[in-house]
Scaffold this motif. Structure first.
Motif, PDB file in Angstrom:
ATOM      1  N   SER A 288      63.510  21.458 -37.456  1.00 12.00           N
ATOM      2  CA  SER A 288      62.372  22.305 -37.827  1.00 12.00           C
ATOM      3  C   SER A 288      62.802  23.587 -38.537  1.00 12.00           C
ATOM      4  CB  SER A 288      61.551  22.666 -36.586  1.00 12.00           C
ATOM      5  OG  SER A 288      62.263  23.560 -35.739  1.00 12.00           O
TER       6      SER A 288
ATOM      7  N   GLU B  73      67.679  17.957 -31.507  1.00 18.38           N
ATOM      8  CA  GLU B  73      67.555  17.407 -32.856  1.00 18.38           C
ATOM      9  C   GLU B  73      66.249  17.841 -33.500  1.00 18.38           C
ATOM     10  OE1 GLU B  73      68.369  15.697 -30.146  1.00 18.38           O
ATOM     11  OE2 GLU B  73      70.489  15.244 -30.570  1.00 18.38           O
ATOM     12  N   ASP B  74      65.159  17.777 -32.729  1.00 16.40           N
ATOM     13  CA  ASP B  74      63.852  18.192 -33.251  1.00 16.40           C
ATOM     14  C   ASP B  74      63.817  19.685 -33.542  1.00 16.40           C
ATOM     15  OD1 ASP B  74      62.885  15.635 -33.130  1.00 16.40           O
ATOM     16  OD2 ASP B  74      61.780  15.911 -31.257  1.00 16.40           O
TER      17      ASP B  74
ATOM     18  N   ARG C 187      61.575  20.361 -26.244  1.00 14.27           N
ATOM     19  CA  ARG C 187      61.843  19.394 -27.305  1.00 14.27           C
ATOM     20  C   ARG C 187      63.342  19.083 -27.340  1.00 14.27           C
ATOM     21  NH1 ARG C 187      60.401  22.064 -32.591  1.00 14.27           N
ATOM     22  NH2 ARG C 187      61.093  23.950 -31.515  1.00 14.27           N
ATOM     23  N   SER C 188      63.705  18.031 -28.047  1.00 12.47           N
ATOM     24  CA  SER C 188      65.118  17.705 -28.189  1.00 12.47           C
ATOM     25  C   SER C 188      65.786  18.703 -29.134  1.00 12.47           C
ATOM     26  CB  SER C 188      65.283  16.288 -28.741  1.00 12.47           C
ATOM     27  OG  SER C 188      64.858  16.226 -30.101  1.00 12.47           O
TER      28      SER C 188
END
Length: 333
Positions: free
Chosen positions: A162, A157-158, A154-155
């Motif tokens: 979270s 940022e993601d 995932r990035s």
């Protein structure tokens, strides 16, 4: 199928490097260092189909005051899991063939182990490998353990989004301080700091010795990395990580020496960023099986993965389990 002991480092390591279940502590030099520092005798079992190895299973044997015990891995090594590793093609086999291969490995090795007359046998199986039925069919019992894994595909940022809100705030504050995280080869100081932190919490240090940590790091300098976090010239946090294949494991540490700032939140985030930047696919945060640790580590919103702890004990082994509870039942988390 036939079973034999392997005494060739290259043959063993080539298999471990190729195996989907192969871990750093399955490697030949790691096993030999564990044998040296624990006093357990290493048996490197391999099961063959013709001339091809279909699975390996390293175990450690020791007679402890008349109790014959077999471990994979031994206690007080901080090795999270070991057990068997299967051949490369295993995962691509149809289910019937998979069961045949796996049952053959467990049956053959179990038969050899039984020749040693053990009173107690245990193994920690790698995360995500759920099929322990062949052990059950050989009259083993089992417990569940757990670990946390963050998907690094995932990035960033993601991943950061979270996190628990308090965790994100802590990371933001810490990044403003710009505290340095420096690699170190000083295993003795690293061990001493960890030992002191465990003692402060009334917990026994779960690693044999500073020399053991020194030797295992020296053997795998590209895979075992020790770090100190500095604040005004003093060590204020530390971590020992394992880098192997496509995964970084936060192995040792999470010892915050100064509670006025969130060193651990900051360290985890920095290691996530570093691992992703260098192309690793996963970051493992151990400790999901213990409530005290899970409450901290779950705030990074990791995925929960299952691990199996399998064991077998006769009546003498049951008595020994009570007498040696801190040795036999201690699982590294």
């Amino acid at each position: 199928m036939t079973v034999a002991l392997i005494d060739n480092k290259n043959v063993w390591d080539d298999f471990i490097d190729a195996s989907p279940q192969g871990q750093l502590f399955h490697k030949w030099d790691a096993l030999k260092i564990i044998e040296k520092h624990t006093g357990y005798k290493l048996y490197n079992y391999a099961v063959y189909k013709g001339n091809a190895i279909i699975g390996v299973f390293p175990v450690f044997y020791r007679n402890i005051n008349g109790i014959k015990a077999i471990f994979s891995p031994p206690p007080n090594t901080c090795v999270p899991y070991m057990g068997f590793a299967m051949c490369t093609e295993y995962m691509g086999l149809k289910q019937k063939r998979k069961e045949h291969y796996l049952s053959s490995v467990v049956d053959e090795v179990n038969a050899e182990i039984n020749k040693l007359g053990p009173n107690f046998i245990s193994a920690n199986i790698i995360p995500g490998f759920i099929d322990v039925r062949p052990f059950k069919w050989n009259h083993y019992a089992g417990d569940l353990n757990f670990t946390f894994v963050i998907d690094l595909e995932r990035s960033l940022e993601d991943i950061l989004a979270s996190f628990d809100s308090t965790c994100k705030k802590n990371i933001k504050k810490m990044e403003k301080l710009g505290l340095p995280i420096e690699p170190t080869t000083d295993a003795e100081t690293f061990f001493d700091i960890m030992n002191r932190r465990y003692n402060e919490q009334g917990i026994k240090m779960p690693m044999i010795s500073a020399r053991y940590l020194h030797d295992i790091r020296e053997a795998f300098p590209d895979n075992i990395k020790l770090y100190f976090l500095y604040n005004e010239g003093r060590v204020s946090g530390l971590n020992g990580n394992i880098e192997f294949k496509d995964k970084v494991t936060l192995w040792l540490g999470n010892a915050n020496m100064h509670m006025d700032f969130a060193a651990n939140d900051y360290l985890v985030w920095q290691f996530i960023k570093s691992a992703k930047e260098r192309g690793f696919r996963q970051l493992e945060i151990q400790g999901a099986g213990e409530k005290r640790l899970s409450e901290f580590k779950s705030k990074f919103s990791p995925n929960l993965e299952l691990c199996h702890y399998i064991y077998k004990k006769d009546n003498l082994g049951k008595l020994a389990e009570v007498a040696y509870a801190n040795i036999i039942r201690k699982k590294w988390v």
